[in-house]
Write a protein that holds these residues in place. Structure first.
Motif, PDB file in Angstrom:
ATOM      1  N   GLU A 120      71.157  26.860  79.109  1.00  0.00           N
ATOM      2  CA  GLU A 120      70.442  27.337  80.363  1.00  0.00           C
ATOM      3  C   GLU A 120      70.474  28.799  80.342  1.00  0.00           C
ATOM      4  N   ILE A 121      71.338  29.682  79.985  1.00  0.00           N
ATOM      5  CA  ILE A 121      71.299  30.864  79.920  1.00  0.00           C
ATOM      6  C   ILE A 121      70.067  31.500  78.841  1.00  0.00           C
ATOM      7  N   LEU A 122      70.094  31.012  77.809  1.00  0.00           N
ATOM      8  CA  LEU A 122      69.000  31.348  76.824  1.00  0.00           C
ATOM      9  C   LEU A 122      67.589  30.893  76.820  1.00  0.00           C
ATOM     10  N   ALA A 123      67.550  29.749  78.084  1.00  0.00           N
ATOM     11  CA  ALA A 123      66.334  29.117  78.038  1.00  0.00           C
ATOM     12  C   ALA A 123      65.056  30.133  78.179  1.00  0.00           C
ATOM     13  N   PRO A 124      65.106  31.135  78.675  1.00  0.00           N
ATOM     14  CA  PRO A 124      63.863  31.957  78.653  1.00  0.00           C
ATOM     15  C   PRO A 124      63.671  32.572  77.231  1.00  0.00           C
ATOM     16  N   LEU A 125      64.379  32.605  76.262  1.00  0.00           N
ATOM     17  CA  LEU A 125      64.284  33.360  74.996  1.00  0.00           C
ATOM     18  C   LEU A 125      63.790  32.406  73.892  1.00  0.00           C
ATOM     19  N   THR A 126      62.748  33.064  73.303  1.00  0.00           N
ATOM     20  CA  THR A 126      62.106  32.168  72.194  1.00  0.00           C
ATOM     21  C   THR A 126      63.245  32.228  70.765  1.00  0.00           C
ATOM     22  N   ASP A 127      63.151  31.288  69.773  1.00  0.00           N
ATOM     23  CA  ASP A 127      63.985  31.255  68.776  1.00  0.00           C
ATOM     24  C   ASP A 127      64.202  32.696  68.238  1.00  0.00           C
ATOM     25  N   LYS A 128      63.080  33.226  67.903  1.00  0.00           N
ATOM     26  CA  LYS A 128      63.235  34.667  67.372  1.00  0.00           C
ATOM     27  C   LYS A 128      63.945  35.798  68.227  1.00  0.00           C
ATOM     28  N   GLU A 129      63.755  35.662  69.603  1.00  0.00           N
ATOM     29  CA  GLU A 129      64.405  36.393  70.518  1.00  0.00           C
ATOM     30  C   GLU A 129      65.851  36.192  70.564  1.00  0.00           C
ATOM     31  N   ARG A 130      66.248  34.823  70.309  1.00  0.00           N
ATOM     32  CA  ARG A 130      67.452  34.555  70.267  1.00  0.00           C
ATOM     33  C   ARG A 130      68.274  35.069  69.012  1.00  0.00           C
ATOM     34  N   GLN A 131      67.706  34.955  68.070  1.00  0.00           N
ATOM     35  CA  GLN A 131      68.186  35.425  66.471  1.00  0.00           C
ATOM     36  C   GLN A 131      68.514  37.042  66.695  1.00  0.00           C
ATOM     37  N   LEU A 132      67.228  37.832  67.469  1.00  0.00           N
ATOM     38  CA  LEU A 132      67.713  39.077  67.710  1.00  0.00           C
ATOM     39  C   LEU A 132      68.847  39.418  68.520  1.00  0.00           C
ATOM     40  N   LEU A 133      68.827  38.672  69.474  1.00  0.00           N
ATOM     41  CA  LEU A 133      69.979  39.030  70.573  1.00  0.00           C
ATOM     42  C   LEU A 133      71.407  38.577  69.944  1.00  0.00           C
ATOM     43  N   GLY A 134      71.692  37.586  68.911  1.00  0.00           N
ATOM     44  CA  GLY A 134      72.724  37.493  68.239  1.00  0.00           C
ATOM     45  C   GLY A 134      73.161  38.469  67.281  1.00  0.00           C
ATOM     46  N   LEU A 135      71.986  39.075  66.796  1.00  0.00           N
ATOM     47  CA  LEU A 135      72.302  40.277  65.832  1.00  0.00           C
ATOM     48  C   LEU A 135      72.871  41.643  66.674  1.00  0.00           C
ATOM     49  N   LEU A 136      72.018  41.764  67.885  1.00  0.00           N
ATOM     50  CA  LEU A 136      72.510  42.696  68.539  1.00  0.00           C
ATOM     51  C   LEU A 136      73.815  42.778  69.200  1.00  0.00           C
ATOM     52  N   LEU A 137      74.044  41.520  69.518  1.00  0.00           N
ATOM     53  CA  LEU A 137      75.476  41.221  70.011  1.00  0.00           C
ATOM     54  C   LEU A 137      76.764  41.457  68.927  1.00  0.00           C
ATOM     55  N   ASP A 138      76.430  41.038  67.934  1.00  0.00           N
ATOM     56  CA  ASP A 138      77.217  41.065  66.719  1.00  0.00           C
ATOM     57  C   ASP A 138      77.392  42.709  66.571  1.00  0.00           C
ATOM     58  N   THR A 139      76.282  43.209  66.431  1.00  0.00           N
ATOM     59  CA  THR A 139      76.488  44.912  66.268  1.00  0.00           C
ATOM     60  C   THR A 139      77.375  45.265  67.414  1.00  0.00           C
ATOM     61  N   LEU A 140      77.240  45.044  68.696  1.00  0.00           N
ATOM     62  CA  LEU A 140      77.896  45.766  69.703  1.00  0.00           C
ATOM     63  C   LEU A 140      79.620  45.346  69.717  1.00  0.00           C
ATOM     64  N   MET A 141      79.588  44.035  69.095  1.00  0.00           N
ATOM     65  CA  MET A 141      81.048  43.706  69.092  1.00  0.00           C
ATOM     66  C   MET A 141      81.765  44.176  68.001  1.00  0.00           C
ATOM     67  N   ASP A 142      80.937  44.355  66.931  1.00  0.00           N
ATOM     68  CA  ASP A 142      81.451  44.942  65.538  1.00  0.00           C
ATOM     69  C   ASP A 142      81.771  46.541  65.625  1.00  0.00           C
ATOM     70  N   GLY A 143      81.030  47.110  66.743  1.00  0.00           N
ATOM     71  CA  GLY A 143      81.187  48.448  66.622  1.00  0.00           C
ATOM     72  C   GLY A 143      80.117  49.405  65.699  1.00  0.00           C
ATOM     73  N   ASP A 144      79.656  48.376  64.724  1.00  0.00           N
ATOM     74  CA  ASP A 144      78.998  49.199  63.573  1.00  0.00           C
ATOM     75  C   ASP A 144      77.258  48.979  63.920  1.00  0.00           C
ATOM     76  N   LEU A 145      76.766  49.850  64.165  1.00  0.00           N
ATOM     77  CA  LEU A 145      75.330  50.213  64.442  1.00  0.00           C
ATOM     78  C   LEU A 145      74.584  50.209  63.380  1.00  0.00           C
ATOM     79  N   PRO A 146      73.701  49.166  62.558  1.00  0.00           N
ATOM     80  CA  PRO A 146      72.955  49.351  61.551  1.00  0.00           C
ATOM     81  C   PRO A 146      71.659  50.110  61.885  1.00  0.00           C
ATOM     82  N   ARG A 147      71.311  51.215  61.602  1.00  0.00           N
ATOM     83  CA  ARG A 147      70.182  51.865  61.803  1.00  0.00           C
ATOM     84  C   ARG A 147      68.938  51.622  61.006  1.00  0.00           C
ATOM     85  N   PRO A 148      67.682  51.135  61.695  1.00  0.00           N
ATOM     86  CA  PRO A 148      66.586  50.812  60.887  1.00  0.00           C
ATOM     87  C   PRO A 148      66.090  52.036  60.193  1.00  0.00           C
TER      88      PRO A 148
END
Length: 149
Positions: A120-148
């Motif tokens: 229900e929460i993720l319904a508005p997101l595409t698969d690609k957006e969900r993957q990006l959100l997952g990466l961003l959340l992992d980064t925030l939880m781990d505290g390591d911010l990879p820089r492009p």
């Protein structure tokens, strides 16, 4: 002229999203009528991370709460047959907590409720957006911010 603070705006968005996630998860839990609170469901999930039944102190540390809070949660779960207390064979003053068959069945239902809430929460997101959100959340939880590059 007052310019908006981007960090404050992001912090407010995160807080609002957190409250929304909690509301939706609570509703999905209530719909399944499992008889557990969100805190109790978290304790049940944490129990699955141990190879052998943990001590109450281990649970308190993992949940980042005071031991008394774990006692209250275990009392409720034990009363409903979802966990059982058992003495530690090496030290009779230590109590260990074990999932029962009823607790495992409840966990399966909890996973279903969490999956429904996430859908229900993720319904508005595409698969690609969900993957990006997952990466961003992992980064925030781990505290390591990879820089492009």
């Amino acid at each position: 002229m007052n310019t908006p603070d981007p960090e404050s705006a992001l912090a407010e968005q995160l807080l609002r999203l957190t409250r929304r996630v909690h509301r939706i998860q609570k509703r999905h839990l209530e719909q399944r009528d499992l008889g557990v609170t969100p805190a109790q469901s978290r304790l049940l999930r944490v129990l699955t991370h141990y190879d052998s039944p943990p001590r109450m102190a281990d649970l308190a540390e993992r949940l980042e709460v005071v031991p008394r809070a774990v006692t209250t949660l275990v009392d409720g779960l034990e009363a409903s047959g979802k966990v059982r207390r058992m003495p530690d064979p090496a030290n009779r003053r230590v109590t260990r907590i074990e999932l029962t068959d009823e607790g495992r069945a409840t966990l399966r239902e909890l996973r279903g409720a969490r999956r429904s809430a996430a859908e229900e929460i993720l319904a508005p997101l595409t698969d690609k957006e969900r993957q990006l959100l997952g990466l961003l959340l992992d980064t925030l939880m781990d505290g390591d911010l990879p820089r492009p590059c």
